[in-house]
Enzyme design. Structure first.
Site: not given
Ligand SMILES: Cc1cc2nc3c(=O)[nH]c(=O)nc-3n(C[C@H](O)[C@H](O)[C@H](O)COP(=O)(O)O)c2cc1C
Length: 316
Positions: A83, A194
């Protein structure tokens, strides 16, 4: 995914697929351990298998948070090393930890010591001016040495200076080849990929190319039926008809009743359901009835049934 995959969203997604692994939004270890915000662990038994994603960088605090997560019944504890948001950087967690693989390894070891369920990591390929070819193998080697057996790699860097969190999900270029090469270097590590993957065909190609898993982020949210409704058959080889949007809605009705009986509001659940019929006749009416009505006091399952009656066409 923050603000998206809350507990209601995950219950909806589970109605569409039994086999996929679902992840919570990131929950920070300080919020659980120092803030006592244990409600952040609330989830439904219907969600399993479900992983709790933690953010943090203090090994002891993460161990305690992992313990709380395991006690709450989560099937896996995942550490967020991806993040890029400012708030998270200032707390020294998320993607900035790509710069400190030793600390990540310590965190993972402490979490593993604390819980019996799997401890996994979601990371980037690097940050800022790091050379992913160098830092990613070093990072993976450190977490493997700490006992981590599964990792998800978001196949792009995070640029911590100058890009917003949103831009960091799209702008740094994807390097899928690097992730494939990591599988060559770490054959015993379960590696999921991902980033930018938008179809089950694309997911299959990654699996056929030797990777162990594929994580869908954005693509699974606005039109969940397309990805999740066929995933059990296409990816996991389960026989049986694909789940439809109508199946999911019917399955959600008892859940909605329980949620309302517990004092919840209808729109907290239905906000995740707006895209269920995307591309089908009546989709607009479905969205309109729910968006206009679900925030009204007293709105209940009958509104969902009314919205469903607006949807026509054989595919539903
Ligand atoms: C609204 C939003 C919230 C997100 N929150 C998280 C999060 O809490 N934890 C995490 O690991 N990734 C989070 N992500 C990143 C996604 O999991 C994913 O890594 C990224 O969007 C790239 O994959 P995609 O192209 O399949 O979406 C978030 C993305 C979005 C759009």
């Amino acid at each position: 995914m923050m603000d998206w995959t809350d507990r209601h969203c995950r219950v909806l997604h589970r109605q569409l697929s039994s086999c996929t692994l679902l992840y919570t939004e990131m929950v920070t270890a300080p919020a659980l351990v120092r803030g006592g915000a244990l409600h952040l662990l609330d989830h439904s038994p219907a969600e399993h298998p479900v992983a709790l994603q933690l953010g943090g960088s203090d090994p002891e605090e993460l161990a305690q948070a992992a313990r709380l997560g395991a006690q709450a019944g989560y099937d896996e504890i995942n550490l967020n090393v991806g993040c890029p948001s400012d708030r998270v950087q200032s707390g020294t967690f998320g993607a900035v930890l790509m710069k400190d693989p030793g600390l990540v390894a310590e965190c993972c070891a402490a979490m593993r010591e604390a819980v019996e369920v799997d401890v996994t990591v979601k990371c980037r390929i690097g940050v800022d001016d790091q050379d992913p070819e160098e830092v990613l193998p070093e990072f993976l080697a450190r977490i493997v040495a700490a006992g981590v057996e599964r990792v998800t790699i978001h196949a792009r860097k995070a640029w911590l200076q100058g890009l917003s969190p949103k831009e960091n999900r799209d702008i740094p270029p994807l390097d899928y080849d690097l992730v494939h090469r990591m599988k060559g270097l770490f054959p015993n590590l379960h590696i999921s990929i991902n980033g930018g993957i938008t179809s089950l065909d694309a997911a299959r190609a990654f699996l056929e190319g030797g990777l162990d898993g594929v994580m869908f982020g954005c693509a699974a949210y606005p039109t969940p039926v397309e990805i999740l409704g066929s995933a059990d058959r296409v990816i996991f080889g389960r026989p049986g008809p694909d789940r439809t949007a109508r199946d999911a809605v019917q399955a959600m009705l008892p859940y909605i009743e329980d949620h309302l009986a517990g004092g919840g509001r209808l729109h907290q659940v239905t906000r995740h359901m707006l895209g269920l019929f995307a591309g089908q006749p009546g989709a607009r009416a479905w969205r309109r009835v729910l968006s206009e009505g679900a925030t009204r006091p007293g709105a209940g399952p009958e509104l969902v049934e009314a919205a469903l009656s607006q949807v026509c066409g054989e595919a539903v």
